[in-house]
Design an enzyme around this catalytic site. Structure first.
Site, PDB file in Angstrom:
ATOM      1  N   ASP A 161    -100.663  39.253  46.305  1.00  0.00           N
ATOM      2  CA  ASP A 161    -101.237  38.519  45.643  1.00  0.00           C
ATOM      3  C   ASP A 161    -101.776  38.417  46.422  1.00  0.00           C
ATOM      4  OD1 ASP A 161    -102.667  39.288  42.996  1.00  0.00           O
ATOM      5  OD2 ASP A 161    -102.026  37.930  42.435  1.00  0.00           O
TER       6      ASP A 161
ATOM      7  N   HIS B 228    -100.136  30.037  42.479  1.00  0.00           N
ATOM      8  CA  HIS B 228     -99.989  28.996  41.323  1.00  0.00           C
ATOM      9  C   HIS B 228     -98.932  27.621  41.543  1.00  0.00           C
ATOM     10  CE1 HIS B 228    -100.674  33.533  39.428  1.00  0.00           C
ATOM     11  NE2 HIS B 228    -101.781  33.437  40.525  1.00  0.00           N
TER      12      HIS B 228
ATOM     13  N   MET C 166     -94.103  48.281  41.164  1.00  0.00           N
ATOM     14  CA  MET C 166     -93.657  47.735  40.196  1.00  0.00           C
ATOM     15  C   MET C 166     -95.314  47.914  39.387  1.00  0.00           C
ATOM     16  SD  MET C 166     -96.814  45.150  39.343  1.00  0.00           S
ATOM     17  CE  MET C 166     -97.156  43.186  40.190  1.00  0.00           C
TER      18      MET C 166
ATOM     19  N   LYS D  97     -99.167  30.183  35.564  1.00  0.00           N
ATOM     20  CA  LYS D  97    -100.022  29.702  36.193  1.00  0.00           C
ATOM     21  C   LYS D  97    -101.004  28.830  35.728  1.00  0.00           C
ATOM     22  CE  LYS D  97    -104.168  31.117  38.127  1.00  0.00           C
ATOM     23  NZ  LYS D  97    -105.642  32.479  38.677  1.00  0.00           N
TER      24      LYS D  97
ATOM     25  N   ASP E  38    -106.800  32.322  46.236  1.00  0.00           N
ATOM     26  CA  ASP E  38    -105.780  34.086  46.756  1.00  0.00           C
ATOM     27  C   ASP E  38    -105.890  34.131  48.512  1.00  0.00           C
ATOM     28  OD1 ASP E  38    -105.095  34.511  44.221  1.00  0.00           O
ATOM     29  OD2 ASP E  38    -106.737  35.305  44.040  1.00  0.00           O
TER      30      ASP E  38
ATOM     31  N   HIS F 129    -102.399  47.273  37.696  1.00  0.00           N
ATOM     32  CA  HIS F 129    -102.372  47.348  35.912  1.00  0.00           C
ATOM     33  C   HIS F 129    -103.381  48.283  35.321  1.00  0.00           C
ATOM     34  CE1 HIS F 129    -104.231  42.880  37.664  1.00  0.00           C
ATOM     35  NE2 HIS F 129    -103.438  42.834  37.004  1.00  0.00           N
TER      36      HIS F 129
ATOM     37  N   GLU G 129     -95.818  32.938  41.994  1.00  0.00           N
ATOM     38  CA  GLU G 129     -96.675  33.080  43.370  1.00  0.00           C
ATOM     39  C   GLU G 129     -97.411  31.703  43.470  1.00  0.00           C
ATOM     40  OE1 GLU G 129    -100.481  35.423  41.926  1.00  0.00           O
ATOM     41  OE2 GLU G 129    -101.378  33.530  42.917  1.00  0.00           O
TER      42      GLU G 129
ATOM     43  N   ASP H 236     -95.000  36.972  44.538  1.00  0.00           N
ATOM     44  CA  ASP H 236     -96.304  37.243  44.694  1.00  0.00           C
ATOM     45  C   ASP H 236     -96.879  35.958  45.765  1.00  0.00           C
ATOM     46  OD1 ASP H 236     -96.759  38.957  42.679  1.00  0.00           O
ATOM     47  OD2 ASP H 236     -98.606  38.144  41.671  1.00  0.00           O
TER      48      ASP H 236
ATOM     49  N   ASP I 133    -106.374  48.864  36.734  1.00  0.00           N
ATOM     50  CA  ASP I 133    -107.047  49.403  38.097  1.00  0.00           C
ATOM     51  C   ASP I 133    -107.487  50.888  38.562  1.00  0.00           C
ATOM     52  OD1 ASP I 133    -106.380  46.266  38.212  1.00  0.00           O
ATOM     53  OD2 ASP I 133    -105.189  46.446  39.102  1.00  0.00           O
TER      54      ASP I 133
ATOM     55  N   GLU J 132     -95.021  35.510  34.548  1.00  0.00           N
ATOM     56  CA  GLU J 132     -95.978  34.586  36.195  1.00  0.00           C
ATOM     57  C   GLU J 132     -96.373  33.982  35.451  1.00  0.00           C
ATOM     58  OE1 GLU J 132     -98.443  37.937  38.468  1.00  0.00           O
ATOM     59  OE2 GLU J 132     -99.340  36.008  39.232  1.00  0.00           O
TER      60      GLU J 132
ATOM     61  N   ASP K 213    -109.658  29.148  43.243  1.00  0.00           N
ATOM     62  CA  ASP K 213    -108.053  29.697  42.738  1.00  0.00           C
ATOM     63  C   ASP K 213    -108.428  30.556  44.102  1.00  0.00           C
ATOM     64  OD1 ASP K 213    -106.078  31.464  43.073  1.00  0.00           O
ATOM     65  OD2 ASP K 213    -106.228  32.572  41.353  1.00  0.00           O
TER      66      ASP K 213
END
Ligand code: GCO
Ligand code: MN
Ligand code: MN
Length: 388
Positions: free
Chosen positions: A289, A222, A90, A185, A259, A56, A219, A247, A59, A183, A257
């Site tokens: 991800d 998701h 990406m 979610k 991950d 991002h 993802e 993802d 980030d 994406e 969530d």
């Protein structure tokens, strides 16, 4: 130690900067790991054997950085990527963290928020292009509601369409050559998110001004949070020519969530996914991800990153064994052979209708034949458990 499960650049394994640098904060607890500066995260990914890093805008570049600070950060990050042989396939934009996005970004009722979100995305596209990214992911973040009293949901869809159209034009104007990957979610960080599933985006894309530039980034977690079958979503995206990115992580249905590391919760689902991607010859990034458990220090984070890639390669080898397994293939072939001689219904014509009406299709006979899926599934389990 290198073996057949050692990651290589050709495997196209990538991680988000936000994944390995995740400090383990959650709504109930503070950070458990110190900050990991972007250049150090890239070094860790290089050591773990990854091919790419995604990011991002914020980030890497703090939201309040001056242009001079930004340029210095970017040039030193580029050096770190080169030194560690890591590419940036990406880029994406953070449209959810800052309080300005508390009621969404592109779909907000406040035109100033929508303008800020589009401008921020344009800058993130500039940053990604400078780093060599060709895929731009758009995750809706807070594009959703707590109360539907706030706006008509179709107004949100219209605003989202306008923003994506604007950004496609920007990419064309700047000759960035981006493909956008949307994406979905379902219900985090807000209870009701617009474009809750990959299927929603597959419905939106044909209504855009440049549908050829826009695909999806499904993802695992998701679709699983929504109680859906992830491989089916990926397969439909692939069939539509829209699988621009993916993802990978893991998730138990009905939980927060999570991950998790790829394959940690549902290795069987992960197997069918890897088998699908390899069978069809998906050429894009295998992007993880996911986050390391909150119990880990950075040595554990490295293990987590290695584990994601290693599991993918183990499942890829299992898929190869499954495809080469004579008994499995014979069971599949028998089911197809059972239907031999049936009139084709793949293309309509007067002749095909005539053949169809004249064919003997005895429903009772057809329904008596066992399909042997118990055996097929057990053989699949045995491949997965390593005894076949
Ligand atoms: C999440 C999302 C994000 C996005 C990322 C890319 O659940 O928070 O998966 O990690 O993938 O923001 O835009
Ligand atoms: Mn996610
Ligand atoms: Mn994601």
């Amino acid at each position: 130690m290198s073996d057949q499960f050692t990651p290589l650049p050709e495997h196209k394994f990538s991680f988000g900067l936000w994944t390995v640098a995740n400090q383990g904060r959650d709504p109930f607890g503070a950070a458990v790991r110190p900050p990991l500066p972007p250049n150090d995260a890239v070094a860790m990914l290089g050591e773990a054997g990854a091919w790419g890093v995604n990011l991002h805008d914020n980030d890497l570049v703090p939201i309040d950085a001056t242009p001079a600070e930004r340029d210095a950060i970017v040039s030193s990050f580029k050096k770190a990527c080169r030194a560690n042989k890591i590419v940036v396939p990406m880029a994406t934009v953070n449209l959810f963290y800052d309080p300005i996005f508390r009621d969404g970004a592109f779909t907000s009722n406040d035109a100033r928020v929508r303008a800020y979100a589009v401008r921020k995305t344009m800058s993130a596209m500039d940053l990604g292009a400078e780093l060599g990214a060709k895929v731009f992911v758009l995750w809706g973040g807070r594009e959703g509601t707590e109360t539907d009293a706030c706006r008509r949901a179709d107004d949100a869809v219209k605003r989202l369409r306008e923003a994506i159209n604007f950004l496609c034009e920007y990419s064309l104007d700047k000759k960035y050559g981006y493909k956008f990957a949307m994406e979905a979610k379902p219900n985090e960080p807000r209870g009701d998110i617009y474009m809750a599933t990959t299927g929603n985006y597959l419905g939106l894309i044909p209504t855009l001004a440049h549908p050829e530039m826009v695909g999806v980034n499904p993802e695992v977690a998701h679709e699983t949070m929504a109680g859906l079958n992830f491989v089916h979503a990926v397969a439909q995206a692939w069939d539509a020519g829209k699988l621009f990115h993916i993802d990978l992580n893991d998730q138990v249905p009905g939980r927060y969530d999570q991950d998790f590391r790829f394959g940690a919760a549902n290795p069987r689902g992960a197997f069918f996914l890897v088998k699908f991607l390899e069978d069809v010859g998906y050429k894009g990034s295998r992007h993880f991800d996911a986050h390391a458990y909150r119990t880990e220090d950075y040595a554990g984070v490295k293990e987590f990153a290695r584990g994601c890639m290693r599991t993918y390669l183990i499942l890829k080898a299992a898929a190869k064994r499954w495809n080469a397994d004579k008994e499995i293939q014979a069971l599949l072939a028998e089911n197809i052979a059972a239907g031999k001689g049936a009139p084709p219904v793949n293309r309509y014509s007067q002749a095909s209708v005539k053949a169809l009406m004249g064919a003997s299709l005895d429903r009772e006979v057809i329904a008596t034949r066992g399909l042997a899926y118990e055996k097929l599934d057990q053989l699949t389990t045995e491949v997965l458990l390593g005894v076949r």
